[in-house]
Scaffold this motif. Structure first.
Motif, mmCIF file in Angstrom:
data_model
loop_
_atom_site.group_PDB
_atom_site.id
_atom_site.type_symbol
_atom_site.label_atom_id
_atom_site.label_comp_id
_atom_site.label_asym_id
_atom_site.label_seq_id
_atom_site.Cartn_x
_atom_site.Cartn_y
_atom_site.Cartn_z
ATOM 1 N N ALA A 41 -4.345 4.275 4.394
ATOM 2 C CA ALA A 41 -4.510 2.863 4.738
ATOM 3 C C ALA A 41 -4.261 2.685 6.231
ATOM 4 O O ALA A 41 -3.271 3.189 6.762
ATOM 5 N N LEU A 79 0.830 -1.208 0.000
ATOM 6 C CA LEU A 79 0.000 0.000 0.000
ATOM 7 C C LEU A 79 0.862 1.255 0.000
ATOM 8 O O LEU A 79 0.554 2.244 -0.679
ATOM 9 N N TYR A 96 -0.252 5.098 -0.716
ATOM 10 C CA TYR A 96 -1.132 5.303 0.431
ATOM 11 C C TYR A 96 -0.318 5.749 1.644
ATOM 12 O O TYR A 96 0.802 5.279 1.864
#
Length: 287
Positions: free
Chosen positions: A55, A23, A28
């Motif tokens: 995230a 991620l 993120y």
């Protein structure tokens, strides 16, 4: 652009650290082990600073706050925030092996001395119970036989699909390595003619033209494809009305190399015109 929140949960040892790295690589802003009661405040604070993608990973160590999560997620969605829950799972045997190999203690283990296998199994099953509610509301990824690179690729594939449309995931697998725990539907195609017994086809896969040509000529294979497609066409609209974001259809044969691979490829192509589709081959992707 609306804020996108990925809520990452799952069993200890199932690969959340690997998933968080994927991620981060995808852009993120990530935070690990956030207490559930701080989620709304964290999103409100971090959104202006980190743009459209956040995230958050949570686990059973925050068990007392987990019952609050469904209501919090509903409130965030009502604010226009795109919420994508992901749940990482793995078989108990796999988790026991991972903890044994790394010599880590399970986060929920409160004992002072060495932990035996049976005690560890009981702790893992207790964690399953604590997280069962979150699992039901998330897209499940079974990491039992996935390498870290496969898990990272799976995460990035899923996040590249439109959130407001149902994503249909076709996954081939080998029964001899176990049924995927993340499957919504499982179809057994081991009764179909097997290219493994054709010397010229044995080392090939269902992605190769000679194998595809062989299977395409088998009436049973065509009937199986038709039957699976008919079932999905009947029930996918109902799943959409039930607000499902992902549906995983697992197709298994003995070795996960020929028949299941071919049918997963064919069904992915067949449904691509109507749905967002992904195709995975559990046994081949790890080669």
């Amino acid at each position: 652009m609306p804020l996108e929140l990925v809520l990452l949960t799952g069993l200890s040892g199932s690969g959340k650290s690997v998933a968080l790295h994927a991620l981060e690589d995808a852009g993120y802003y990530c935070i690990d082990n956030l207490p559930p009661d701080l989620l709304a405040a964290f999103v409100a604070l971090e959104h202006p600073q980190h743009g459209g993608r956040i995230a958050v990973a949570m686990d059973a160590r925050s068990a007392t706050g987990l019952p609050q999560l469904p209501a919090q997620l509903a409130q965030l969605r009502a604010q226009g925030i795109v919420v994508r829950p992901l749940f990482l799972d793995a078989s108990t045997g796999t988790l026991v092996r991972r903890f044994s190999e790394t010599r880590r203690r399970h986060p929920l283990d409160q004992s002072a001395g060495p932990v035996g296998r049976q005690a560890l199994v009981q702790t893992i099953e207790h964690e399953r119970e604590l997280l069962a509610g979150l699992r039901e509301q998330a897209h499940v990824i079974d990491t039992s036989v996935l390498r870290p690179s496969q898990l990272q690729s799976t995460i990035k594939q899923l996040l590249a699909t439109p959130e407001d449309q149902l994503t249909l995931v076709f996954q081939s697998f080998a029964f001899k390595r176990g049924i995927p725990m993340d499957a919504d539907y499982v179809f057994d195609v081991r009764m179909l003619p097997n290219p493994h017994y054709e010397p010229d086809l044995r080392e090939l896969t269902g992605q190769d033209a000679p194998v595809a040509d062989f299977l395409r000529l088998q009436p049973e294979v065509l009937q199986m494809q038709h039957d699976v497609a008919t079932f999905l066409q009947r029930w996918l609209p109902a799943l959409v009305l039930n607000h499902r974001s992902y549906v995983t259809v697992a197709i298994g044969c003995t070795g996960g190399q020929h028949r299941s691979v071919y049918l997963a490829e064919q069904l992915t192509a067949q449904f691509a015109a109507q749905w967002t589709t992904l195709c995975r081959h559990r046994e081949l992707d790890g080669r």
